[in-house]
Structure formats: structure tokens, C-alpha cells
Design a protein around this motif. Structure first.
Motif, PDB file in Angstrom:
ATOM      1  N   GLN A 156      15.258  20.121   9.544  1.00  0.00           N
ATOM      2  CA  GLN A 156      14.940  18.872   8.862  1.00  0.00           C
ATOM      3  C   GLN A 156      15.596  18.821   7.489  1.00  0.00           C
ATOM      4  N   ARG A 157      15.605  19.941   6.815  1.00  0.00           N
ATOM      5  CA  ARG A 157      16.233  20.011   5.488  1.00  0.00           C
ATOM      6  C   ARG A 157      17.729  19.681   5.598  1.00  0.00           C
ATOM      7  N   THR A 158      18.386  20.236   6.612  1.00  0.00           N
ATOM      8  CA  THR A 158      19.801  19.956   6.845  1.00  0.00           C
ATOM      9  C   THR A 158      20.020  18.466   7.118  1.00  0.00           C
TER      10      THR A 158
ATOM     11  N   LEU B  80      16.911   7.385  -1.296  1.00  0.00           N
ATOM     12  CA  LEU B  80      17.286   8.687  -1.853  1.00  0.00           C
ATOM     13  C   LEU B  80      16.098   9.390  -2.500  1.00  0.00           C
ATOM     14  N   LEU B  81      15.290   8.649  -3.245  1.00  0.00           N
ATOM     15  CA  LEU B  81      14.130   9.262  -3.899  1.00  0.00           C
ATOM     16  C   LEU B  81      13.107   9.742  -2.878  1.00  0.00           C
ATOM     17  N   HIS B  82      12.939   9.001  -1.795  1.00  0.00           N
ATOM     18  CA  HIS B  82      12.018   9.450  -0.745  1.00  0.00           C
ATOM     19  C   HIS B  82      12.546  10.698  -0.047  1.00  0.00           C
ATOM     20  N   LEU B  83      13.825  10.718   0.204  1.00  0.00           N
ATOM     21  CA  LEU B  83      14.412  11.914   0.805  1.00  0.00           C
ATOM     22  C   LEU B  83      14.278  13.111  -0.126  1.00  0.00           C
ATOM     23  N   ASP B  84      14.453  12.881  -1.423  1.00  0.00           N
ATOM     24  CA  ASP B  84      14.300  13.950  -2.398  1.00  0.00           C
ATOM     25  C   ASP B  84      12.861  14.482  -2.396  1.00  0.00           C
ATOM     26  N   ALA B  85      11.892  13.583  -2.331  1.00  0.00           N
ATOM     27  CA  ALA B  85      10.488  14.016  -2.266  1.00  0.00           C
ATOM     28  C   ALA B  85      10.238  14.810  -0.986  1.00  0.00           C
ATOM     29  N   ASP B  86      10.805  14.354   0.124  1.00  0.00           N
ATOM     30  CA  ASP B  86      10.671  15.102   1.382  1.00  0.00           C
ATOM     31  C   ASP B  86      11.275  16.492   1.250  1.00  0.00           C
ATOM     32  N   LEU B  87      12.429  16.603   0.597  1.00  0.00           N
ATOM     33  CA  LEU B  87      13.057  17.914   0.408  1.00  0.00           C
ATOM     34  C   LEU B  87      12.165  18.846  -0.411  1.00  0.00           C
ATOM     35  N   ARG B  88      11.547  18.302  -1.458  1.00  0.00           N
ATOM     36  CA  ARG B  88      10.627  19.139  -2.246  1.00  0.00           C
ATOM     37  C   ARG B  88       9.468  19.617  -1.379  1.00  0.00           C
ATOM     38  N   TRP B  89       8.944  18.744  -0.524  1.00  0.00           N
ATOM     39  CA  TRP B  89       7.860  19.139   0.376  1.00  0.00           C
ATOM     40  C   TRP B  89       8.356  20.184   1.369  1.00  0.00           C
ATOM     41  N   LEU B  90       9.559  19.992   1.897  1.00  0.00           N
ATOM     42  CA  LEU B  90      10.127  20.976   2.831  1.00  0.00           C
ATOM     43  C   LEU B  90      10.292  22.336   2.165  1.00  0.00           C
TER      44      LEU B  90
ATOM     45  N   PRO C 200       0.831  -1.206   0.000  1.00  0.00           N
ATOM     46  CA  PRO C 200       0.000   0.000   0.000  1.00  0.00           C
ATOM     47  C   PRO C 200       0.863   1.253   0.000  1.00  0.00           C
ATOM     48  N   PRO C 201       0.431   2.284  -0.727  1.00  0.00           N
ATOM     49  CA  PRO C 201       1.180   3.550  -0.687  1.00  0.00           C
ATOM     50  C   PRO C 201       1.150   4.122   0.732  1.00  0.00           C
ATOM     51  N   ALA C 202       2.174   4.874   1.053  1.00  0.00           N
ATOM     52  CA  ALA C 202       2.228   5.520   2.366  1.00  0.00           C
ATOM     53  C   ALA C 202       1.056   6.486   2.495  1.00  0.00           C
ATOM     54  N   VAL C 203       0.498   6.558   3.678  1.00  0.00           N
ATOM     55  CA  VAL C 203      -0.622   7.447   3.932  1.00  0.00           C
ATOM     56  C   VAL C 203      -0.083   8.855   4.161  1.00  0.00           C
ATOM     57  N   ALA C 204      -0.549   9.793   3.353  1.00  0.00           N
ATOM     58  CA  ALA C 204      -0.086  11.177   3.463  1.00  0.00           C
ATOM     59  C   ALA C 204      -0.401  11.735   4.846  1.00  0.00           C
ATOM     60  N   GLY C 205       0.523  12.482   5.381  1.00  0.00           N
ATOM     61  CA  GLY C 205       0.307  13.149   6.658  1.00  0.00           C
ATOM     62  C   GLY C 205       0.662  12.305   7.862  1.00  0.00           C
ATOM     63  N   THR C 206       1.071  11.061   7.670  1.00  0.00           N
ATOM     64  CA  THR C 206       1.404  10.231   8.827  1.00  0.00           C
ATOM     65  C   THR C 206       2.903  10.183   9.090  1.00  0.00           C
ATOM     66  N   GLU C 207       3.691  10.737   8.204  1.00  0.00           N
ATOM     67  CA  GLU C 207       5.135  10.753   8.410  1.00  0.00           C
ATOM     68  C   GLU C 207       5.475  11.725   9.542  1.00  0.00           C
ATOM     69  N   ASP C 208       6.495  11.389  10.319  1.00  0.00           N
ATOM     70  CA  ASP C 208       6.924  12.266  11.408  1.00  0.00           C
ATOM     71  C   ASP C 208       7.263  13.662  10.915  1.00  0.00           C
ATOM     72  N   LEU C 209       7.844  13.733   9.733  1.00  0.00           N
ATOM     73  CA  LEU C 209       8.207  15.020   9.155  1.00  0.00           C
ATOM     74  C   LEU C 209       6.984  15.942   9.047  1.00  0.00           C
TER      75      LEU C 209
ATOM     76  N   LEU D  66      19.575  16.468   3.835  1.00  0.00           N
ATOM     77  CA  LEU D  66      20.726  16.620   2.938  1.00  0.00           C
ATOM     78  C   LEU D  66      21.928  15.810   3.425  1.00  0.00           C
ATOM     79  N   ARG D  67      22.135  15.800   4.738  1.00  0.00           N
ATOM     80  CA  ARG D  67      23.240  15.026   5.316  1.00  0.00           C
ATOM     81  C   ARG D  67      23.038  13.531   5.036  1.00  0.00           C
ATOM     82  N   ARG D  68      21.800  13.056   5.222  1.00  0.00           N
ATOM     83  CA  ARG D  68      21.501  11.640   4.980  1.00  0.00           C
ATOM     84  C   ARG D  68      21.642  11.294   3.494  1.00  0.00           C
ATOM     85  N   MET D  69      21.213  12.204   2.635  1.00  0.00           N
ATOM     86  CA  MET D  69      21.342  11.970   1.192  1.00  0.00           C
ATOM     87  C   MET D  69      22.808  11.862   0.788  1.00  0.00           C
ATOM     88  N   ARG D  70      23.659  12.701   1.355  1.00  0.00           N
ATOM     89  CA  ARG D  70      25.094  12.618   1.047  1.00  0.00           C
ATOM     90  C   ARG D  70      25.661  11.273   1.498  1.00  0.00           C
ATOM     91  N   ALA D  71      25.248  10.821   2.666  1.00  0.00           N
ATOM     92  CA  ALA D  71      25.740   9.533   3.175  1.00  0.00           C
ATOM     93  C   ALA D  71      25.272   8.382   2.285  1.00  0.00           C
TER      94      ALA D  71
END
Length: 186
Positions: free
Chosen positions: A121-123, A162-172, A88-97, A126-131
Motif C-alpha cells: 500500500q505504501r508503494t 496529496l494531503l490525504h495520501l500523505d496522512a495515509d502514509l503517516r498512518w502506514l 462531515p469528516p471521514a469516519v475513522a476506520g472505514t477506509e479500505d486501507l 507513493l506512486r499515486r503521489m508522484r503522479a
């Protein structure tokens, strides 16, 4: 995450003891939180109880006693059913972010609190994406035919993260823009 089905998948490769399962799981998902031994053995106990796995033997080999498990016919059937069902797709709005940003927006001095949460959170993202983009021990530019299945699985898992983090960054970024936009009086 379904640990039951993941354990069945790990056991479907052949009989194994808990240490083997933990080591294999951690190899399959090298960028995820390592599987705890307690989770492994609790899940194995449930699999045996539910007749999805069985004990093949117990051996000591000069060290601690190790119980070897194998998947049963019912366990293989459950694994096939699980693999056949789309996740199932993730339910929008339930992420801790999202929850943390909305909570910061609704607290005392909401603009500053939410802006700070978004920036921090953005910082962290980005740190996690680099790792993830440059994991330790990665070989330099393997050729397309050089990857073995475990490396392909690890690469796919890392790419998903990485793609999920990228989507989170766009939302941020959208959240930061929304917080900077002056509000009209209601």
C-alpha cells in the motif's frame, strides 16, 4: 459524494446537456475517477423527477439528439443549502486501507500478511503521489496571477488528494512500526 448537488452546481453555470456536465465535472476534478455517462443521465433524470432541474430543449444539431437541462429555483435552493452545510469528516476506520490492514492482521500468518499489505500500500500511495505532483500537460511554473478558476479548482483538488495520501502514509508508517514491535504475551 453527492452527485445530485454536484450536478446542480454544474447546471448553475447555465443550461447544458449531459455530455457538457460530464466534461465539466471531469475538468473540475481531473485527478478523480471520470464521471460515467450513465451516472450523469441517471442523476439528471432524478433531478427532473424531483423538480430540481428541468428540460429546456431537445436538439440534434446534425448528430445525436441532446437534451438540454437547466436548474430550477428549487434546485438553486438545494445547492445553496448543500454548500452552507459543512461536509462531515471521514469516519475513522472505514477506509479500505484501514479495513484491509486490520483484516490482514487477523488472518493466517497475520504479521507477514499485514506487513506485506502495508508495504504494498505504501508503494501504491507513493506512486499515486508522484503522479499527482507532476500531472501530464502541466505548464511549467505559472505565476500567481496566471491561474484561471478551473485551474485553481484542479490545483485545490489535487492538493487535497496529496494531503490525504500523505496522512495515509503517516498512518502506514505507524502501522509498520506497530507490526515490527514485539508483542508482549497477554
Amino acid at each position: 459524494m453527492s452527485l445530485v448537488e454536484l450536478h446542480l452546481a454544474l447546471l448553475s453555470r447555465g443550461p447544458a446537456h449531459g455530455y457538457d456536465l460530464k466534461r465539466e465535472y471531469d475538468a473540475w476534478f481531473p485527478d478523480a475517477k471520470p464521471l460515467a455517462f450513465g451516472q450523469v443521465y441517471a442523476t439528471l433524470a432524478r433531478l427532473v423527477r424531483d423538480e430540481l432541474a428541468e428540460v429546456v430543449e431537445t436538439r440534434s444539431e446534425g448528430g445525436p439528439e441532446r437534451t438540454v437541462y437547466t436548474v430550477t429555483v428549487a434546485g438553486r435552493q438545494r445547492l445553496r443549502q448543500w454548500l452552507a452545510e459543512p461536509a462531515p469528516p471521514a469516519v475513522a476506520g472505514t477506509e479500505d486501507l484501514v479495513r484491509k490492514t486490520i483484516a490482514a492482521l487477523r488472518t493466517t500468518d497475520p504479521e507477514r500478511a499485514a506487513t506485506s499489505v502495508v508495504a504494498d500500500q505504501r508503494t501504491a500511495h507513493l506512486r499515486r503521489m508522484r503522479a499527482l505532483a507532476d500531472p501530464p500537460g502541466r505548464e511549467a511554473n505559472p505565476g500567481p496571477g496566471d491561474a484561471v478558476p478551473d485551474e485553481v479548482g484542479a490545483r485545490l483538488s489535487r492538493r487535497y488528494a496529496l494531503l490525504h495520501l500523505d496522512a495515509d502514509l503517516r498512518w502506514l508508517d505507524e502501522a509498520a512500526t506497530a507490526l515490527e514491535t514485539p508483542r508482549r504475551p497477554s
